[in-house]
Write an enzyme that holds these catalytic residues in place. Structure first.
Site, PDB file in Angstrom:
ATOM      1  N   GLU A  26     -55.161 -79.278  22.441  1.00 25.62           N
ATOM      2  CA  GLU A  26     -54.759 -80.682  22.371  1.00 25.62           C
ATOM      3  C   GLU A  26     -55.945 -81.499  22.874  1.00 25.62           C
ATOM      4  O   GLU A  26     -56.274 -81.460  24.063  1.00 25.62           O
ATOM      5  CB  GLU A  26     -53.516 -80.923  23.233  1.00 25.62           C
ATOM      6  CG  GLU A  26     -52.983 -82.344  23.158  1.00 25.62           C
ATOM      7  CD  GLU A  26     -51.864 -82.588  24.144  1.00 25.62           C
ATOM      8  OE1 GLU A  26     -51.894 -83.638  24.809  1.00 25.62           O
ATOM      9  OE2 GLU A  26     -50.975 -81.718  24.269  1.00 25.62           O
ATOM     10  N   CYS A  75     -51.971 -88.459  27.607  1.00 23.93           N
ATOM     11  CA  CYS A  75     -52.455 -88.175  26.254  1.00 23.93           C
ATOM     12  C   CYS A  75     -51.737 -89.021  25.208  1.00 23.93           C
ATOM     13  O   CYS A  75     -52.225 -89.165  24.086  1.00 23.93           O
ATOM     14  CB  CYS A  75     -52.314 -86.692  25.931  1.00 23.93           C
ATOM     15  SG  CYS A  75     -50.647 -86.045  26.185  1.00 23.93           S
TER      16      CYS A  75
END
Length: 482
Positions: free
Chosen positions: A226, A263
Protein backbone atom coordinates in the site's frame (compact mmCIF):
# COMPACT_ATOMS: atom_id res chain seq x y z
CA UNK A 1 14.35 -10.82 17.50
CA UNK A 2 16.11 -10.96 14.13
CA UNK A 3 18.64 -8.19 13.50
CA UNK A 4 21.35 -9.98 11.50
CA UNK A 5 20.73 -11.48 8.03
CA UNK A 6 23.02 -14.33 9.00
CA UNK A 7 20.42 -15.50 11.52
CA UNK A 8 17.59 -15.77 9.01
CA UNK A 9 18.18 -19.32 7.81
CA UNK A 10 17.78 -20.82 11.29
CA UNK A 11 14.78 -18.65 12.18
CA UNK A 12 13.02 -19.29 8.90
CA UNK A 13 13.62 -23.00 9.20
CA UNK A 14 11.45 -22.78 12.31
CA UNK A 15 8.88 -20.78 10.32
CA UNK A 16 8.85 -23.46 7.62
CA UNK A 17 8.33 -26.15 10.24
CA UNK A 18 5.52 -24.11 11.78
CA UNK A 19 3.89 -23.77 8.35
CA UNK A 20 3.76 -27.54 8.06
CA UNK A 21 2.30 -27.85 11.55
CA UNK A 22 -0.35 -25.21 10.80
CA UNK A 23 -1.72 -27.29 7.93
CA UNK A 24 -2.80 -29.91 10.49
CA UNK A 25 -4.14 -27.55 13.16
CA UNK A 26 -7.92 -26.92 13.06
CA UNK A 27 -9.17 -23.46 12.19
CA UNK A 28 -10.95 -23.18 15.52
CA UNK A 29 -7.72 -23.73 17.42
CA UNK A 30 -5.91 -21.12 15.35
CA UNK A 31 -8.79 -18.70 15.86
CA UNK A 32 -8.26 -19.13 19.58
CA UNK A 33 -4.70 -17.89 19.15
CA UNK A 34 -6.00 -14.65 17.63
CA UNK A 35 -8.44 -14.20 20.50
CA UNK A 36 -5.60 -14.81 22.96
CA UNK A 37 -3.47 -12.11 21.32
CA UNK A 38 -6.41 -9.70 21.42
CA UNK A 39 -7.03 -10.37 25.11
CA UNK A 40 -3.35 -9.87 25.94
CA UNK A 41 -3.16 -6.57 24.06
CA UNK A 42 -6.32 -5.28 25.74
CA UNK A 43 -4.83 -6.16 29.12
CA UNK A 44 -1.58 -4.36 28.26
CA UNK A 45 -3.20 -1.24 26.78
CA UNK A 46 -2.29 1.07 29.67
CA UNK A 47 1.33 -0.01 29.37
CA UNK A 48 1.54 0.20 25.57
CA UNK A 49 -0.21 3.51 24.89
CA UNK A 50 2.34 5.70 26.77
CA UNK A 51 5.17 4.02 24.85
CA UNK A 52 3.37 4.73 21.59
CA UNK A 53 2.75 8.35 22.60
CA UNK A 54 6.40 8.90 23.35
CA UNK A 55 7.62 7.40 20.09
CA UNK A 56 4.98 8.63 17.61
CA UNK A 57 3.66 11.91 19.13
CA UNK A 58 0.11 10.71 18.45
CA UNK A 59 -2.64 11.68 20.90
CA UNK A 60 -3.58 9.37 23.75
CA UNK A 61 -7.25 9.16 22.70
CA UNK A 62 -6.27 8.23 19.15
CA UNK A 63 -3.93 5.49 20.39
CA UNK A 64 -6.45 4.08 22.87
CA UNK A 65 -8.94 3.83 20.03
CA UNK A 66 -6.33 2.21 17.80
CA UNK A 67 -5.67 -0.53 20.36
CA UNK A 68 -9.39 -1.28 20.35
CA UNK A 69 -9.42 -1.35 16.55
CA UNK A 70 -6.45 -3.73 16.58
CA UNK A 71 -7.98 -6.17 19.03
CA UNK A 72 -11.33 -5.88 17.26
CA UNK A 73 -9.85 -6.90 13.94
CA UNK A 74 -7.98 -9.80 15.58
CA UNK A 75 -11.27 -11.09 16.96
CA UNK A 76 -13.09 -10.50 13.68
CA UNK A 77 -10.51 -12.51 11.74
CA UNK A 78 -10.75 -15.24 14.36
CA UNK A 79 -14.47 -15.36 13.58
CA UNK A 80 -13.66 -15.51 9.85
CA UNK A 81 -11.43 -18.55 10.43
CA UNK A 82 -14.15 -20.28 12.46
CA UNK A 83 -16.93 -19.55 9.97
CA UNK A 84 -15.01 -21.23 7.16
CA UNK A 85 -16.27 -19.63 3.96
CA UNK A 86 -12.83 -18.03 3.53
CA UNK A 87 -11.64 -21.49 2.39
CA UNK A 88 -13.91 -21.24 -0.69
CA UNK A 89 -14.48 -24.99 -0.69
CA UNK A 90 -15.96 -26.26 -3.98
CA UNK A 91 -17.03 -29.83 -4.78
CA UNK A 92 -18.00 -30.99 -8.29
CA UNK A 93 -19.15 -34.59 -8.77
CA UNK A 94 -17.82 -36.76 -11.57
CA UNK A 95 -19.90 -36.80 -14.75
CA UNK A 96 -18.74 -39.31 -17.38
CA UNK A 97 -21.45 -38.09 -19.77
CA UNK A 98 -20.12 -34.51 -19.85
CA UNK A 99 -18.10 -33.28 -22.84
CA UNK A 100 -15.29 -33.72 -22.09
CA UNK A 101 -15.94 -36.27 -19.29
CA UNK A 102 -15.65 -34.62 -15.89
CA UNK A 103 -13.70 -36.22 -13.04
CA UNK A 104 -14.49 -35.70 -9.38
CA UNK A 105 -12.93 -32.30 -8.67
CA UNK A 106 -12.67 -30.50 -5.35
CA UNK A 107 -10.92 -27.22 -4.68
CA UNK A 108 -9.99 -25.33 -1.54
CA UNK A 109 -7.78 -22.38 -0.63
CA UNK A 110 -4.69 -23.32 1.36
CA UNK A 111 -2.12 -21.12 3.17
CA UNK A 112 0.85 -20.01 1.08
CA UNK A 113 3.43 -20.36 3.87
CA UNK A 114 5.56 -17.90 5.87
CA UNK A 115 4.73 -14.21 5.33
CA UNK A 116 6.90 -11.15 5.98
CA UNK A 117 4.91 -8.12 7.15
CA UNK A 118 6.51 -4.65 7.07
CA UNK A 119 4.93 -2.57 9.83
CA UNK A 120 3.67 0.94 9.02
CA UNK A 121 4.73 4.19 10.65
CA UNK A 122 1.33 5.87 10.93
CA UNK A 123 -0.61 3.10 12.72
CA UNK A 124 1.69 1.76 15.45
CA UNK A 125 -0.91 -0.79 16.52
CA UNK A 126 -3.43 -1.43 13.72
CA UNK A 127 -0.90 -1.76 10.86
CA UNK A 128 2.09 -2.86 12.90
CA UNK A 129 3.31 -5.86 14.88
CA UNK A 130 -0.12 -7.27 15.76
CA UNK A 131 -2.04 -5.36 13.10
CA UNK A 132 -4.32 -6.42 10.31
CA UNK A 133 -1.67 -8.02 8.09
CA UNK A 134 -0.39 -10.17 10.93
CA UNK A 135 -3.91 -11.13 11.97
CA UNK A 136 -4.92 -12.01 8.39
CA UNK A 137 -1.83 -14.15 7.82
CA UNK A 138 -2.34 -16.07 11.07
CA UNK A 139 -6.05 -16.50 10.29
CA UNK A 140 -5.11 -17.97 6.90
CA UNK A 141 -2.70 -20.38 8.59
CA UNK A 142 0.60 -18.68 7.75
CA UNK A 143 3.54 -18.02 10.10
CA UNK A 144 4.48 -14.33 10.28
CA UNK A 145 7.77 -12.47 10.43
CA UNK A 146 7.13 -8.80 11.24
CA UNK A 147 9.74 -6.28 10.19
CA UNK A 148 9.36 -3.54 12.83
CA UNK A 149 9.17 0.10 11.83
CA UNK A 150 12.08 2.22 13.02
CA UNK A 151 9.70 4.95 14.14
CA UNK A 152 8.44 2.93 17.11
CA UNK A 153 11.06 0.34 18.02
CA UNK A 154 10.35 0.13 21.75
CA UNK A 155 6.62 -0.32 21.16
CA UNK A 156 7.29 -2.97 18.51
CA UNK A 157 9.55 -4.96 20.81
CA UNK A 158 7.14 -4.88 23.73
CA UNK A 159 4.14 -5.70 21.51
CA UNK A 160 6.07 -8.62 20.02
CA UNK A 161 6.82 -9.94 23.50
CA UNK A 162 3.12 -9.82 24.36
CA UNK A 163 2.15 -11.53 21.10
CA UNK A 164 4.79 -14.22 21.54
CA UNK A 165 3.76 -14.93 25.13
CA UNK A 166 0.08 -15.11 24.18
CA UNK A 167 0.80 -17.54 21.34
CA UNK A 168 2.94 -19.74 23.60
CA UNK A 169 0.25 -19.86 26.30
CA UNK A 170 -2.33 -20.75 23.65
CA UNK A 171 -0.20 -23.67 22.45
CA UNK A 172 1.00 -22.31 19.11
CA UNK A 173 4.11 -24.05 17.74
CA UNK A 174 7.55 -22.44 17.78
CA UNK A 175 8.22 -20.39 14.65
CA UNK A 176 4.68 -19.08 14.15
CA UNK A 177 5.79 -15.50 14.93
CA UNK A 178 9.09 -13.60 14.72
CA UNK A 179 10.08 -9.94 15.02
CA UNK A 180 12.84 -8.50 12.81
CA UNK A 181 14.56 -5.12 12.70
CA UNK A 182 16.71 -3.27 10.19
CA UNK A 183 16.53 -2.46 6.48
CA UNK A 184 19.10 -5.08 5.51
CA UNK A 185 17.19 -7.81 7.32
CA UNK A 186 13.94 -6.63 5.73
CA UNK A 187 15.20 -6.86 2.17
CA UNK A 188 16.84 -10.22 2.92
CA UNK A 189 13.50 -11.54 4.18
CA UNK A 190 11.70 -10.63 0.95
CA UNK A 191 14.41 -12.44 -1.02
CA UNK A 192 14.56 -15.53 1.22
CA UNK A 193 13.23 -18.73 -0.41
CA UNK A 194 11.24 -19.75 2.69
CA UNK A 195 9.13 -16.56 2.56
CA UNK A 196 6.07 -16.95 0.32
CA UNK A 197 4.41 -13.50 0.46
CA UNK A 198 5.08 -9.97 1.72
CA UNK A 199 3.09 -6.94 2.85
CA UNK A 200 4.15 -3.29 3.10
CA UNK A 201 2.55 0.04 3.93
CA UNK A 202 4.68 3.09 3.18
CA UNK A 203 6.25 5.17 0.44
CA UNK A 204 6.07 4.45 -3.27
CA UNK A 205 9.87 4.36 -3.49
CA UNK A 206 10.30 1.95 -0.58
CA UNK A 207 7.45 -0.28 -1.65
CA UNK A 208 8.58 -0.36 -5.26
CA UNK A 209 12.07 -1.48 -4.22
CA UNK A 210 10.65 -4.38 -2.22
CA UNK A 211 8.12 -5.20 -4.95
CA UNK A 212 10.97 -5.49 -7.45
CA UNK A 213 12.87 -7.86 -5.12
CA UNK A 214 9.76 -10.02 -4.71
CA UNK A 215 9.14 -10.09 -8.46
CA UNK A 216 12.80 -10.67 -9.35
CA UNK A 217 13.31 -13.77 -7.21
CA UNK A 218 13.96 -17.10 -8.95
CA UNK A 219 10.53 -17.99 -7.52
CA UNK A 220 8.57 -14.70 -7.57
CA UNK A 221 6.17 -14.19 -4.68
CA UNK A 222 3.10 -11.96 -4.23
CA UNK A 223 3.90 -8.62 -2.63
CA UNK A 224 1.01 -6.61 -1.26
CA UNK A 225 2.11 -2.99 -0.98
CA UNK A 226 0.00 0.00 0.00
CA UNK A 227 2.08 2.85 -1.35
CA UNK A 228 0.35 6.18 -1.98
CA UNK A 229 -3.08 7.78 -2.35
CA UNK A 230 -4.48 11.30 -2.86
CA UNK A 231 -8.12 10.20 -2.30
CA UNK A 232 -9.88 12.63 -4.65
CA UNK A 233 -13.04 14.37 -3.49
CA UNK A 234 -15.56 16.03 -5.83
CA UNK A 235 -18.00 18.63 -4.55
CA UNK A 236 -20.82 18.95 -7.08
CA UNK A 237 -22.32 22.42 -7.73
CA UNK A 238 -25.57 21.72 -5.90
CA UNK A 239 -23.81 20.54 -2.75
CA UNK A 240 -21.48 23.52 -2.88
CA UNK A 241 -24.40 25.94 -3.06
CA UNK A 242 -26.40 24.17 -0.35
CA UNK A 243 -23.77 23.51 2.33
CA UNK A 244 -20.38 24.99 1.59
CA UNK A 245 -19.67 25.88 5.24
CA UNK A 246 -20.43 22.36 6.42
CA UNK A 247 -18.29 20.83 3.68
CA UNK A 248 -15.37 23.16 4.38
CA UNK A 249 -15.44 22.28 8.09
CA UNK A 250 -15.60 18.57 7.30
CA UNK A 251 -12.70 18.82 4.87
CA UNK A 252 -10.55 20.74 7.35
CA UNK A 253 -11.20 18.16 10.08
CA UNK A 254 -10.47 15.26 7.74
CA UNK A 255 -7.22 16.38 6.10
CA UNK A 256 -5.73 17.45 9.45
CA UNK A 257 -6.85 14.35 11.37
CA UNK A 258 -3.79 12.72 12.90
CA UNK A 259 -1.72 15.60 11.46
CA UNK A 260 -2.64 14.46 7.95
CA UNK A 261 -0.87 11.12 8.33
CA UNK A 262 -3.73 8.87 7.29
CA UNK A 263 -3.46 6.95 4.02
CA UNK A 264 -7.08 7.97 3.32
CA UNK A 265 -6.52 11.72 3.83
CA UNK A 266 -8.41 13.82 1.24
CA UNK A 267 -5.40 15.36 -0.48
CA UNK A 268 -7.15 16.53 -3.66
CA UNK A 269 -10.54 18.24 -3.71
CA UNK A 270 -12.42 19.45 -6.81
CA UNK A 271 -14.85 22.32 -6.20
CA UNK A 272 -16.87 24.48 -8.62
CA UNK A 273 -15.40 27.78 -9.79
CA UNK A 274 -16.40 30.52 -7.36
CA UNK A 275 -16.79 28.11 -4.44
CA UNK A 276 -16.11 29.52 -0.98
CA UNK A 277 -14.90 26.13 0.30
CA UNK A 278 -11.16 26.81 -0.31
CA UNK A 279 -11.17 30.02 1.74
CA UNK A 280 -13.44 28.57 4.41
CA UNK A 281 -11.26 25.48 4.82
CA UNK A 282 -8.15 27.63 5.03
CA UNK A 283 -9.78 29.80 7.68
CA UNK A 284 -10.70 26.69 9.67
CA UNK A 285 -7.07 25.64 9.98
CA UNK A 286 -5.49 29.08 10.23
CA UNK A 287 -5.30 28.99 14.02
CA UNK A 288 -4.12 25.39 14.26
CA UNK A 289 -1.11 24.90 16.49
CA UNK A 290 1.95 22.93 15.39
CA UNK A 291 1.78 19.14 15.46
CA UNK A 292 4.67 16.70 15.66
CA UNK A 293 4.79 14.28 12.77
CA UNK A 294 5.68 10.63 13.22
CA UNK A 295 9.36 10.89 12.36
CA UNK A 296 11.92 13.53 11.49
CA UNK A 297 12.20 12.20 7.94
CA UNK A 298 8.43 12.50 7.44
CA UNK A 299 8.53 16.08 8.74
CA UNK A 300 11.40 16.95 6.39
CA UNK A 301 9.58 15.42 3.43
CA UNK A 302 6.45 17.39 4.31
CA UNK A 303 8.38 20.68 4.49
CA UNK A 304 10.15 20.06 1.19
CA UNK A 305 7.01 18.88 -0.56
CA UNK A 306 5.08 21.92 0.63
CA UNK A 307 7.74 24.31 -0.64
CA UNK A 308 7.59 22.71 -4.09
CA UNK A 309 3.79 22.78 -4.10
CA UNK A 310 3.52 26.41 -3.05
CA UNK A 311 6.04 27.51 -5.71
CA UNK A 312 4.08 26.14 -8.69
CA UNK A 313 2.95 28.87 -11.07
CA UNK A 314 -0.79 29.42 -10.92
CA UNK A 315 -1.20 28.08 -7.40
CA UNK A 316 -2.74 30.31 -4.72
CA UNK A 317 -1.55 29.66 -1.18
CA UNK A 318 -4.53 30.11 1.16
CA UNK A 319 -3.01 28.72 4.36
CA UNK A 320 0.77 28.62 4.69
CA UNK A 321 2.20 25.38 6.06
CA UNK A 322 5.15 25.80 8.39
CA UNK A 323 7.68 23.35 9.75
CA UNK A 324 10.04 23.77 12.68
CA UNK A 325 11.32 22.20 15.86
CA UNK A 326 7.89 22.54 17.49
CA UNK A 327 6.12 20.73 14.64
CA UNK A 328 4.24 21.47 11.42
CA UNK A 329 1.08 23.42 10.63
CA UNK A 330 -1.58 22.75 7.96
CA UNK A 331 -1.38 24.10 4.43
CA UNK A 332 -4.07 24.77 1.82
CA UNK A 333 -3.57 25.68 -1.84
CA UNK A 334 -5.99 26.36 -4.68
CA UNK A 335 -5.47 26.03 -8.41
CA UNK A 336 -7.72 26.26 -11.50
CA UNK A 337 -8.34 23.07 -13.46
CA UNK A 338 -6.11 24.18 -16.35
CA UNK A 339 -3.16 24.59 -13.98
CA UNK A 340 -3.86 21.22 -12.41
CA UNK A 341 -3.91 19.49 -15.80
CA UNK A 342 -0.61 21.13 -16.78
CA UNK A 343 1.24 20.34 -13.54
CA UNK A 344 1.45 16.63 -12.51
CA UNK A 345 2.87 17.51 -9.08
CA UNK A 346 -0.52 18.82 -8.00
CA UNK A 347 -1.87 15.28 -8.24
CA UNK A 348 0.85 13.68 -6.10
CA UNK A 349 0.46 12.70 -2.47
CA UNK A 350 1.92 15.02 0.17
CA UNK A 351 1.98 13.09 3.43
CA UNK A 352 0.99 15.45 6.24
CA UNK A 353 -1.67 18.09 6.94
CA UNK A 354 -2.00 19.71 3.50
CA UNK A 355 -4.61 19.58 0.75
CA UNK A 356 -5.00 20.85 -2.82
CA UNK A 357 -8.28 22.36 -3.99
CA UNK A 358 -8.91 22.51 -7.74
CA UNK A 359 -11.64 24.74 -9.15
CA UNK A 360 -13.51 23.37 -12.18
CA UNK A 361 -15.91 24.97 -14.71
CA UNK A 362 -18.18 21.93 -15.25
CA UNK A 363 -18.55 18.29 -14.19
CA UNK A 364 -17.39 16.99 -17.57
CA UNK A 365 -14.06 18.73 -17.05
CA UNK A 366 -13.53 17.30 -13.60
CA UNK A 367 -14.51 13.80 -14.75
CA UNK A 368 -11.87 13.99 -17.48
CA UNK A 369 -9.29 15.14 -14.94
CA UNK A 370 -10.14 12.24 -12.61
CA UNK A 371 -9.62 9.73 -15.41
CA UNK A 372 -6.03 10.98 -15.69
CA UNK A 373 -5.24 10.45 -11.99
CA UNK A 374 -3.17 7.62 -10.58
CA UNK A 375 -5.02 5.08 -8.47
CA UNK A 376 -6.26 5.89 -4.97
CA UNK A 377 -7.72 4.02 -2.04
CA UNK A 378 -10.86 6.16 -1.96
CA UNK A 379 -12.92 8.63 -3.95
CA UNK A 380 -15.70 10.81 -2.53
CA UNK A 381 -18.65 12.63 -4.09
CA UNK A 382 -20.68 15.30 -2.33
CA UNK A 383 -23.86 16.02 -4.26
CA UNK A 384 -27.52 16.85 -3.77
CA UNK A 385 -30.12 14.15 -4.41
CA UNK A 386 -31.30 15.72 -7.67
CA UNK A 387 -27.83 16.15 -9.23
CA UNK A 388 -26.67 13.92 -12.08
CA UNK A 389 -23.41 12.36 -10.89
CA UNK A 390 -23.28 9.32 -13.20
CA UNK A 391 -20.21 10.57 -15.07
CA UNK A 392 -18.37 11.31 -11.82
CA UNK A 393 -19.22 7.86 -10.47
CA UNK A 394 -17.94 6.25 -13.65
CA UNK A 395 -14.67 8.21 -13.59
CA UNK A 396 -13.96 7.60 -9.91
CA UNK A 397 -14.96 3.93 -10.04
CA UNK A 398 -12.10 3.32 -12.46
CA UNK A 399 -9.55 5.06 -10.23
CA UNK A 400 -10.37 4.01 -6.63
CA UNK A 401 -11.13 0.99 -4.46
CA UNK A 402 -13.83 2.53 -2.25
CA UNK A 403 -16.35 5.13 -3.37
CA UNK A 404 -18.04 7.33 -0.75
CA UNK A 405 -21.22 9.33 -1.23
CA UNK A 406 -21.03 12.02 1.41
CA UNK A 407 -18.80 11.90 4.46
CA UNK A 408 -15.01 11.87 4.43
CA UNK A 409 -12.61 9.00 3.72
CA UNK A 410 -10.54 9.07 6.90
CA UNK A 411 -11.67 6.10 8.96
CA UNK A 412 -11.79 2.54 7.60
CA UNK A 413 -14.42 0.20 9.03
CA UNK A 414 -13.25 -3.38 9.67
CA UNK A 415 -16.06 -5.42 8.13
CA UNK A 416 -16.81 -8.30 5.76
CA UNK A 417 -17.63 -5.84 2.96
CA UNK A 418 -14.67 -3.48 3.34
CA UNK A 419 -12.20 -2.96 0.53
CA UNK A 420 -9.01 -1.09 1.39
CA UNK A 421 -7.06 -1.10 -1.84
CA UNK A 422 -7.05 0.43 -5.28
CA UNK A 423 -5.21 0.74 -8.58
CA UNK A 424 -1.47 1.43 -8.55
CA UNK A 425 0.09 3.12 -6.64
CA UNK A 426 -2.60 2.83 -3.98
CA UNK A 427 -1.76 -0.87 -3.87
CA UNK A 428 0.24 -3.37 -5.88
CA UNK A 429 -2.65 -5.85 -6.12
CA UNK A 430 -6.42 -6.22 -6.37
CA UNK A 431 -6.85 -7.38 -2.76
CA UNK A 432 -7.88 -5.57 0.41
CA UNK A 433 -5.67 -5.14 3.47
CA UNK A 434 -8.66 -4.50 5.78
CA UNK A 435 -11.69 -6.68 6.44
CA UNK A 436 -12.60 -10.33 6.18
CA UNK A 437 -11.24 -10.93 2.69
CA UNK A 438 -7.80 -9.62 3.64
CA UNK A 439 -6.95 -13.27 4.37
CA UNK A 440 -7.19 -14.04 0.64
CA UNK A 441 -3.75 -12.50 0.10
CA UNK A 442 -2.17 -15.39 1.96
CA UNK A 443 -3.97 -18.30 0.31
CA UNK A 444 -3.63 -20.19 -2.95
CA UNK A 445 -6.05 -22.62 -4.64
CA UNK A 446 -5.39 -26.36 -4.52
CA UNK A 447 -7.59 -28.78 -6.48
CA UNK A 448 -7.97 -32.52 -5.78
CA UNK A 449 -8.99 -34.77 -8.70
CA UNK A 450 -10.44 -38.22 -8.04
CA UNK A 451 -8.81 -38.19 -4.58
CA UNK A 452 -9.53 -40.85 -1.98
CA UNK A 453 -11.41 -39.55 1.05
CA UNK A 454 -8.48 -40.41 3.31
CA UNK A 455 -6.27 -37.70 1.79
CA UNK A 456 -8.87 -34.97 1.41
CA UNK A 457 -8.79 -32.01 3.79
CA UNK A 458 -11.83 -31.87 6.05
CA UNK A 459 -13.18 -28.89 4.11
CA UNK A 460 -13.60 -31.11 1.02
CA UNK A 461 -14.97 -34.30 2.56
CA UNK A 462 -18.55 -35.27 1.66
CA UNK A 463 -19.54 -35.39 5.34
CA UNK A 464 -18.42 -31.77 5.85
CA UNK A 465 -17.02 -32.38 9.37
CA UNK A 466 -16.22 -28.66 9.70
CA UNK A 467 -19.82 -27.65 9.02
CA UNK A 468 -18.69 -24.82 6.72
CA UNK A 469 -20.45 -23.20 3.74
CA UNK A 470 -19.44 -24.85 0.45
CA UNK A 471 -20.39 -24.79 -3.23
CA UNK A 472 -21.54 -28.29 -4.19
CA UNK A 473 -22.20 -29.06 -7.86
CA UNK A 474 -22.64 -25.37 -8.49
CA UNK A 475 -25.00 -24.67 -5.60
CA UNK A 476 -23.91 -22.64 -2.56
CA UNK A 477 -24.72 -24.84 0.43
CA UNK A 478 -24.50 -23.51 4.01
CA UNK A 479 -22.89 -25.99 6.38
CA UNK A 480 -24.41 -29.18 5.04
CA UNK A 481 -23.01 -32.61 4.20
CA UNK A 482 -23.08 -33.72 0.59
Amino acid sequence: MLTDPRDLDAALARSAAAAEALRRIPDGVRAGWLDAIADALDAARDELVPIAQRETHLAEARLVGEVSRTTGQLRMLAAVAREGSYLEAVLDAADPAATPPRPDLRRVLVPVGPVVNFAASNFPFAFSVAGGDTAAALAAGCPVIVKAHSGHRELSRRTAEIVGEALARAGAPDGVFHLAEGREVGTALVAHPVVKAGTFTGSVAGGRALFDIASGRPDPIPFYGELGSVNPVVVAPGADAARDEELAAGLAASFTLGAGQFCTKPGLVFVPEGSRIPELAAASVAAAGPAQLLTESIANAYAGGWDELAAIDGVDVLAVATAGSSGVTPGVVRAPLDTFLAEPRLGEELFGPATVLVTYPDKAGVAAAIRGLEGSLTGTIHAESDEDIAELVSALSDRVGRLLFGGWPTGVAVTWSQHHGGPWPATTSLFTSVGATSVRRFQRPLAFQDAPTSVLPDALKDANPLGIPRRIDGVLTPGAAR
